[in-house]
Design a protein around this motif. Structure first.
Motif, PDB file in Angstrom:
ATOM      1  N   GLU A  23       0.720  -1.277   0.176  1.00 58.45           N
ATOM      2  CA  GLU A  23      -0.085   0.116   0.020  1.00 58.45           C
ATOM      3  C   GLU A  23       0.798   1.298   0.131  1.00 58.45           C
ATOM      4  O   GLU A  23       0.545   2.372  -0.671  1.00 58.45           O
ATOM      5  N   LYS A  46       1.411   3.894  -3.204  1.00 55.28           N
ATOM      6  CA  LYS A  46       1.114   5.299  -3.276  1.00 55.28           C
ATOM      7  C   LYS A  46       2.452   6.208  -3.818  1.00 55.28           C
ATOM      8  O   LYS A  46       2.372   7.066  -4.485  1.00 55.28           O
ATOM      9  N   ALA A  95       2.974   5.677  -7.652  1.00 56.04           N
ATOM     10  CA  ALA A  95       1.958   5.507  -8.330  1.00 56.04           C
ATOM     11  C   ALA A  95       1.905   5.932  -9.829  1.00 56.04           C
ATOM     12  O   ALA A  95       1.412   5.223 -10.831  1.00 56.04           O
TER      13      ALA A  95
END
Length: 211
Positions: free
Chosen positions: A83, A87, A90
């Motif tokens: 996760e 991010k 991205a």
């Protein structure tokens, strides 16, 4: 569970808020290790690179900077790491330059002979059987591909109090070097850097080219 036990568990499988805090701390203490490792890997602009145990993904950014025409594939056992790194990377993920996979380093979900370079930084002491990871790194590298395995200097790292936690495997350098050679790596050597936190060793080697 006491604090040291909690730290040891998180070091092996970082997750949740504690895991995010741990990844941030680890990055601050090992990003210099990562930069040094990259300087030793002879990365080419079009290389396809795999990193095992990428944490919050900071090193993935550095790898892609050195291989702008290639790709970076990351493997982690922590969903929290996936996760965080998703991010942070991205834009590169959306362009198909970075792929992240939830998998163990000793069971890489890739065919043999697909990557030009492979690396792992600051993971050796939280892996019970690093030789199994080295064998997988060797398998997925192309013939002539290069691997780098970096970890703190054992004698210095042992002075760090959280190392008392369960979950650390403080493999002696000689054992790691032997496991690296046993995995098949040739032209292997170990570099040392005492200018970074804890000091660092980096084992370097190549996948043999069959003639």
């Amino acid at each position: 569970m006491n604090l040291f036990e909690a730290i040891g568990k998180q070091m092996q499988y970082p997750q949740g808020l504690f895991g995010k805090i741990l990844f941030a701390w680890m990055t601050r203490n090992t990003i210099a290790h990562a930069r040094w490792t990259l300087s030793l890997m002879d990365i080419k602009p079009d290389d396809h690179i795999i990193e095992i145990g990428f944490g919050n993904g900071a090193n993935i950014e550095l790898l892609l900077q050195r291989a702008p025409g290639g790709t970076v594939t990351g493997v982690e056992i922590s969903q929290t790491a996936i996760e965080m790194a998703s991010k942070k990377n991205a834009a590169a993920i959306s362009r198909g330059k970075v792929q992240l996979h939830l998998a163990a380093g000793d069971a890489l979900p890739f065919a043999a002979d697909v990557f030009d370079k492979a690396c792992t930084v600051a993971t050796a002491y939280v892996i019970a059987d690093p030789g199994a990871v080295f064998r997988e790194m060797y398998r997925v590298l192309k013939p002539g591909g290069r691997a780098a395995v970096t970890f703190p200097v054992r004698e210095n790292f042992m002075k760090f109090k959280p190392v008392r936690a369960t979950g650390f495997y403080l493999h002696p350098l000689a054992d790691l070097q032997q496991a690296f050679r046993d995995a098949g790596f040739v032209h292997s050597r170990t570099e040392r850097n005492d200018a970074v936190r804890f000091g660092a060793n980096c084992m370097l080697g190549e996948k043999a080219v069959v003639k």
